[in-house]
Scaffold this motif. Structure first.
Motif, PDB file in Angstrom:
ATOM      1  N   ASN A 153       0.819  -1.193   0.000  1.00 43.11           N
ATOM      2  CA  ASN A 153       0.000   0.000   0.000  1.00 43.11           C
ATOM      3  C   ASN A 153       0.869   1.265   0.000  1.00 43.11           C
ATOM      4  O   ASN A 153       1.044   1.915   1.032  1.00 43.11           O
ATOM      5  N   ARG A 335     -11.660   0.435 -13.951  1.00 46.82           N
ATOM      6  CA  ARG A 335     -12.035  -0.055 -12.632  1.00 46.82           C
ATOM      7  C   ARG A 335     -13.166  -1.097 -12.738  1.00 46.82           C
ATOM      8  O   ARG A 335     -13.145  -2.134 -12.073  1.00 46.82           O
ATOM      9  N   ARG A 342      -5.634  -0.956  -8.781  1.00 49.76           N
ATOM     10  CA  ARG A 342      -5.102   0.041  -7.852  1.00 49.76           C
ATOM     11  C   ARG A 342      -4.417   1.145  -8.639  1.00 49.76           C
ATOM     12  O   ARG A 342      -3.658   0.885  -9.576  1.00 49.76           O
TER      13      ARG A 342
END
Lengths: 353, 296
Positions: A153, A335, A342
């Protein structure tokens, strides 16, 4: 034994002491991220006590205490200055560090053992930035980094394109005619294969180019040289035997700068990572979305994810700003069409200097 | 001269060696520079001066074969790095002498042409090693060597696989002590008759006297030398080797001007001459045949 020889040893120890102090300062800067305030009186007292207790031989408790007082005063000064911390894999002098300096000057670059540690530090917020190599013009993608990029992340906030040059470095006391072994990262050895063959030199793999230079400085094996970046000559007090020993003069590594937060300044290039369902035309549909909006793709890479054979993620870089209408439209579309998506970041495109 | 299979090949074509823009063996090529590389500043100063005057190649010794072991032996690797720097700055290709078989590979990483000095002309292991390198070689004539011995040494290099040998006459030892050596200019037309290799003349070592360099340089060009090698130093009094026989940059300027005038005169007047015309025809043939280019 003579004066000259003894002084040489003293000089070498001074260099090692300074290198260790530098490491200590880097750790002190890192510790600041865990503390509320710079000064921690309890901790300083404990350090001074330990210093006095462990003093032996020619080191008196008084000397030991005053030495560490000076060191800690300097640490506090550095902590107060609060330069941003940037983590890179390798030892000082690594190409990643050279790339980091091109991204932004005035940062404190902290060496890390592995790419995973760089990602860990950025995710945890201990590091303000991390820098990692994603691909090399000769060697292709750095798969370890790409795998981490897919799962961790972090945000991409910058790009650096670094021309890579390899230098043959040896200890000042080594006669170049006696060099038989050359230690370096396997990638660097491969990029200098022609040179090594011409001089009948044996290449020996090592985890890092700068690490090899540091090893040469510390262990001082005879008849040995290393292939590393130019800055390693100065850092590890080595002599340049030959500059630019690479077989191909055009060799560029692309680095990405990572951060816990998205880039503050508007960018002109974006990176995404996604997976698609295993069905006909899935990837095509995504590429088509970019084509329709006339967005230029600069890189597409598939990375096997190891979880299951045939399981891939795709990295895609394109030119544009994530606030552009066209870009937003495509991203929304992508998406919806992907099983996993991401947005890695929007950042300023790097240029080869 | 029966065994000169390669050096003595006379099929009408002459060897032309391309180094950067130079066509050695075809155009008159002037090599100039200090005897020894002494420092970066010294080498760059001289390199700029000889470049301005019109030299095509920079010379400079990093490894020096000195008569006395106590004399300056050269800067070695450091000297090679300085030469490389001078090359980058001036754009002049460089030539340097190699003394030791262990240095052959390393020296060829740094320079464009390797030189075998007069004292090493018959160092056969050095010649064999140099024959394996992909760089042209200038083979100086030993001070006691006959033409046959000299060409046999060239044969060693050619036989080992290196086709690009340049011969250089640098004077032989005779009973005359006033000059350092006796410059044998007969060697130029003789080598042209016996071999296809380019022939240079070094009037600096050939005479060892500054005042003789310019006249002998002119004479060398007049007899058909493919090039000259001249030592130049901006501060000969403080040179670390062979200062007394080095030309000052202004003397070299004047030598270059004279040589160029002579070259023009020869081109103008002797152009119709059979010998010269024959040479040009031969060159056309060799351009199609074996001309090697050296990227640098």
């Amino acid at each position: 034994m003579n004066l000259e020889g003894v002084r040489k040893q003293i000089d070498r120890i001074d260099l090692e002491v300074l290198a260790l102090l530098n490491r200590r300062m880097e750790l002190a800067l890192t510790s600041r991220k865990f503390k509320n305030e710079v000064l921690d009186e309890e901790r300083e007292k404990a350090v001074l006590q330990a210093a006095a207790a462990y003093a032996n031989g020619q080191i008196t408790p008084e000397f030991s205490r005053s030495l560490l007082s000076i060191v800690m005063a300097e640490s506090r000064k550095l902590q107060e200055a609060g330069r941003p911390l940037l983590g890179f894999q390798g030892e000082h002098g690594a190409n990643s560090e050279a790339a980091a300096l091109r991204f932004q000057s005035g940062m404190a670059s902290i060496p890390m053992e592995s790419f995973a540690e760089v990602f860990d530090g950025v995710e945890a917020g201990v590091l303000d930035y991390g820098i990692v190599p994603v691909e090399n013009s000769l060697g292709g993608m750095v798969s370890q980094v790409n795998k981490l990029m897919a799962t961790r992340n972090v945000h991409v906030v910058g790009e650096v394109l670094l021309p890579v040059h390899h230098f043959l470095l040896a200890l000042p006391e080594t006669d170049y005619r006696d060099i038989r072994v050359v230690v370096s990262h396997p990638q660097a050895l491969a990029q200098c294969r022609g040179f090594l063959t011409r001089h009948k030199l044996e290449g020996r793999p090592f985890y890092d180019t700068a690490g090899a230079a540091e090893m040469l400085f510390r262990e001082r094996p005879g008849g040995t040289a290393v292939i590393a970046g130019e800055s390693c000559a100065k850092l590890y007090h080595l002599e340049v035997i030959k500059e630019k020993v690479e077989d191909h003069p055009d060799n560029v590594t692309r680095f990405l700068v990572l951060s816990g937060n998205a880039a503050a300044k508007p960018g002109d290039k974006c990176s995404i990572v996604f997976s698609t369902a295993h069905k006909a035309g899935a990837l095509f549909g995504i590429l088509e979305a970019f084509a329709k909006e006339g967005i230029n793709l600069t890189r597409i890479e598939s990375v096997p994810m190891g979880s299951r054979p045939g399981n891939y993620v795709f990295f895609l870089d394109f030119l544009g700003n994530d606030r552009d209408n066209a870009v937003q439209k495509v991203l929304k579309d992508v998406r919806e069409k992907t099983s996993r998506f991401r947005f890695l970041g929007c950042y300023k495109r790097g240029a080869v200097l | 001269m029966n065994h000169l299979k390669l050096a003595g090949r006379m099929d009408g074509s002459r060897t032309v060696i391309r180094v950067g823009e130079l066509r050695i063996g075809q155009d008159l090529t002037i090599i100039a520079g200090p005897c020894s590389v002494e420092s970066e500043e010294q080498t760059l100063t001289i390199a700029r001066a000889v470049k301005r005057a019109g030299a095509g190649l920079l010379r400079g010794g990093a490894f020096k074969p000195r008569t006395s072991p106590y004399s300056f032996q050269g800067l070695g690797l450091e000297g090679l790095k300085i030469l490389a720097k001078a090359r980058t700055e001036t754009g002049l290709p460089v030539i340097t002498e190699v003394l030791d078989t262990r240095d052959v590979g390393w020296v060829s990483e740094y320079v464009d042409i390797l030189q075998v000095g007069a004292r090493n002309m018959q160092n056969f292991s050095l010649l064999k090693e140099i024959g394996k390198v992909g760089k042209p070689v200038m083979l100086k004539r030993g001070m006691f060597a006959t033409y046959a011995e000299w060409l046999n040494c060239a044969e060693y290099i050619l036989d080992a696989g290196n086709p690009d040998v340049i011969l250089c006459e640098r004077g032989i030892r005779t009973f005359e002590p006033w000059t350092r050596n006796t410059l044998d200019l007969s060697a130029v037309p003789a080598m042209k008759e016996l071999s296809h290799l380019p022939v240079f003349v070094d009037p600096t070592h050939g005479t060892g006297r500054v005042e003789l360099i310019q006249p002998m340089a002119m004479a060398a060009v007049a007899v058909g030398a493919d090039g000259l090698m001249v030592e130049v130093h901006h501060d000969p009094e403080h040179a670390m080797s062979d200062g007394p026989q080095a030309l000052l940059p202004e003397q070299f300027d004047s030598l270059m001007a004279d040589v160029n005038r002579l070259k023009d005169a020869l081109n103008g007047t002797i152009h119709e001459n059979d010998v010269h015309a024959g040479k040009e025809i031969a060159l056309e043939g060799s351009e199609k045949g074996r001309v090697r280019e050296y990227a640098w």
